[in-house]
Design a protein around this motif. Structure first.
Motif, PDB file in Angstrom:
ATOM      1  N   GLU A 190      57.137  28.750  19.374  1.00 29.52           N
ATOM      2  CA  GLU A 190      57.767  27.442  19.585  1.00 29.52           C
ATOM      3  C   GLU A 190      56.732  26.322  19.580  1.00 29.52           C
ATOM      4  O   GLU A 190      56.965  25.270  18.971  1.00 29.52           O
ATOM      5  N   LEU A 191      55.593  26.553  20.228  1.00 29.70           N
ATOM      6  CA  LEU A 191      54.538  25.536  20.203  1.00 29.70           C
ATOM      7  C   LEU A 191      54.002  25.360  18.797  1.00 29.70           C
ATOM      8  O   LEU A 191      53.759  24.234  18.355  1.00 29.70           O
ATOM      9  N   ALA A 192      53.843  26.457  18.085  1.00 30.32           N
ATOM     10  CA  ALA A 192      53.361  26.382  16.706  1.00 30.32           C
ATOM     11  C   ALA A 192      54.294  25.519  15.856  1.00 30.32           C
ATOM     12  O   ALA A 192      53.831  24.680  15.076  1.00 30.32           O
ATOM     13  N   GLU A 193      55.587  25.709  16.030  1.00 33.08           N
ATOM     14  CA  GLU A 193      56.550  24.913  15.261  1.00 33.08           C
ATOM     15  C   GLU A 193      56.430  23.431  15.611  1.00 33.08           C
ATOM     16  O   GLU A 193      56.426  22.574  14.720  1.00 33.08           O
ATOM     17  N   LEU A 194      56.313  23.126  16.897  1.00 33.53           N
ATOM     18  CA  LEU A 194      56.158  21.725  17.315  1.00 33.53           C
ATOM     19  C   LEU A 194      54.884  21.097  16.752  1.00 33.53           C
ATOM     20  O   LEU A 194      54.867  19.916  16.430  1.00 33.53           O
ATOM     21  N   ALA A 195      53.831  21.910  16.655  1.00 36.92           N
ATOM     22  CA  ALA A 195      52.537  21.402  16.204  1.00 36.92           C
ATOM     23  C   ALA A 195      52.346  21.494  14.692  1.00 36.92           C
ATOM     24  O   ALA A 195      51.367  20.982  14.162  1.00 36.92           O
ATOM     25  N   GLY A 196      53.257  22.187  14.006  1.00 39.64           N
ATOM     26  CA  GLY A 196      53.149  22.302  12.553  1.00 39.64           C
ATOM     27  C   GLY A 196      52.066  23.266  12.103  1.00 39.64           C
ATOM     28  O   GLY A 196      51.454  23.065  11.052  1.00 39.64           O
ATOM     29  N   VAL A 197      51.822  24.293  12.920  1.00 35.41           N
ATOM     30  CA  VAL A 197      50.831  25.317  12.573  1.00 35.41           C
ATOM     31  C   VAL A 197      51.466  26.697  12.724  1.00 35.41           C
ATOM     32  O   VAL A 197      52.618  26.809  13.149  1.00 35.41           O
ATOM     33  N   SER A 198      50.717  27.730  12.412  1.00 37.78           N
ATOM     34  CA  SER A 198      51.244  29.087  12.552  1.00 37.78           C
ATOM     35  C   SER A 198      51.107  29.581  13.988  1.00 37.78           C
ATOM     36  O   SER A 198      50.279  29.077  14.760  1.00 37.78           O
ATOM     37  N   ARG A 199      51.887  30.582  14.336  1.00 36.00           N
ATOM     38  CA  ARG A 199      51.768  31.213  15.645  1.00 36.00           C
ATOM     39  C   ARG A 199      50.381  31.817  15.807  1.00 36.00           C
ATOM     40  O   ARG A 199      49.785  31.779  16.881  1.00 36.00           O
ATOM     41  N   LYS A 200      49.845  32.348  14.714  1.00 45.57           N
ATOM     42  CA  LYS A 200      48.503  32.938  14.766  1.00 45.57           C
ATOM     43  C   LYS A 200      47.459  31.890  15.145  1.00 45.57           C
ATOM     44  O   LYS A 200      46.516  32.193  15.883  1.00 45.57           O
ATOM     45  N   THR A 201      47.608  30.674  14.671  1.00 50.69           N
ATOM     46  CA  THR A 201      46.679  29.605  15.040  1.00 50.69           C
ATOM     47  C   THR A 201      46.721  29.367  16.537  1.00 50.69           C
ATOM     48  O   THR A 201      45.677  29.263  17.188  1.00 50.69           O
ATOM     49  N   ILE A 202      47.920  29.287  17.105  1.00 51.82           N
ATOM     50  CA  ILE A 202      48.048  29.095  18.549  1.00 51.82           C
ATOM     51  C   ILE A 202      47.384  30.256  19.283  1.00 51.82           C
ATOM     52  O   ILE A 202      46.619  30.059  20.232  1.00 51.82           O
ATOM     53  N   ASN A 203      47.628  31.474  18.827  1.00 51.01           N
ATOM     54  CA  ASN A 203      47.050  32.666  19.445  1.00 51.01           C
ATOM     55  C   ASN A 203      45.525  32.627  19.419  1.00 51.01           C
ATOM     56  O   ASN A 203      44.875  32.909  20.433  1.00 51.01           O
ATOM     57  N   THR A 204      44.954  32.276  18.281  1.00 52.25           N
ATOM     58  CA  THR A 204      43.489  32.274  18.175  1.00 52.25           C
ATOM     59  C   THR A 204      42.857  31.161  19.014  1.00 52.25           C
ATOM     60  O   THR A 204      41.774  31.348  19.562  1.00 52.25           O
ATOM     61  N   VAL A 205      43.535  30.024  19.141  1.00 57.70           N
ATOM     62  CA  VAL A 205      43.019  28.959  20.009  1.00 57.70           C
ATOM     63  C   VAL A 205      43.103  29.405  21.465  1.00 57.70           C
ATOM     64  O   VAL A 205      42.152  29.245  22.227  1.00 57.70           O
ATOM     65  N   GLU A 206      44.235  29.973  21.857  1.00 55.52           N
ATOM     66  CA  GLU A 206      44.391  30.432  23.239  1.00 55.52           C
ATOM     67  C   GLU A 206      43.360  31.495  23.618  1.00 55.52           C
ATOM     68  O   GLU A 206      42.914  31.543  24.769  1.00 55.52           O
ATOM     69  N   ASN A 207      42.990  32.333  22.683  1.00 58.75           N
ATOM     70  CA  ASN A 207      42.049  33.422  22.956  1.00 58.75           C
ATOM     71  C   ASN A 207      40.591  33.060  22.696  1.00 58.75           C
ATOM     72  O   ASN A 207      39.717  33.922  22.782  1.00 58.75           O
ATOM     73  N   GLY A 208      40.324  31.793  22.386  1.00 57.29           N
ATOM     74  CA  GLY A 208      38.960  31.335  22.201  1.00 57.29           C
ATOM     75  C   GLY A 208      38.288  31.801  20.934  1.00 57.29           C
ATOM     76  O   GLY A 208      37.075  31.718  20.801  1.00 57.29           O
ATOM     77  N   VAL A 209      39.085  32.282  19.978  1.00 54.90           N
ATOM     78  CA  VAL A 209      38.544  32.749  18.703  1.00 54.90           C
ATOM     79  C   VAL A 209      38.315  31.570  17.765  1.00 54.90           C
ATOM     80  O   VAL A 209      37.399  31.583  16.952  1.00 54.90           O
ATOM     81  N   PHE A 210      39.129  30.538  17.897  1.00 57.00           N
ATOM     82  CA  PHE A 210      39.119  29.392  16.998  1.00 57.00           C
ATOM     83  C   PHE A 210      39.065  28.116  17.824  1.00 57.00           C
ATOM     84  O   PHE A 210      39.831  27.950  18.773  1.00 57.00           O
ATOM     85  N   VAL A 211      38.150  27.217  17.470  1.00 53.12           N
ATOM     86  CA  VAL A 211      38.066  25.898  18.110  1.00 53.12           C
ATOM     87  C   VAL A 211      38.937  24.935  17.301  1.00 53.12           C
ATOM     88  O   VAL A 211      38.723  24.775  16.101  1.00 53.12           O
TER      89      VAL A 211
END
Length: 69
Positions: A23-44
């Motif tokens: 749901e956050l990914a949809e609001l932000a216009g990105v993929s769920r994977k992007t949200i996951n990687t940001v949350e897990n500190g893999v991606f800045v």
């Protein structure tokens, strides 16, 4: 690439808002994977993405991200 100095409250804020990663990914216009990687500190996130996430979660960038040192 992750930066060990960057801390994140993204997951806690997202959960408190009652949103799934998808749901956050949809609001932000990105993929769920992007949200996951940001949350897990893999991606800045870029400045643009950080601002977009803050807007979607009705908070400030500083409410989502912080420096650990």
């Amino acid at each position: 690439m992750a930066d060990p100095r960057l801390g994140s409250h993204l997951k806690a804020v997202r959960v408190a808002a009652g949103l799934t990663q998808a749901e956050l990914a949809e609001l932000a216009g990105v993929s769920r994977k992007t949200i996951n990687t940001v949350e897990n500190g893999v991606f800045v996130p870029s400045t643009t993405l950080a601002l977009t996430l803050a807007r979607a979660l009705e908070t400030s960038v500083e409410g989502l991200f912080f420096l650990t040192d």
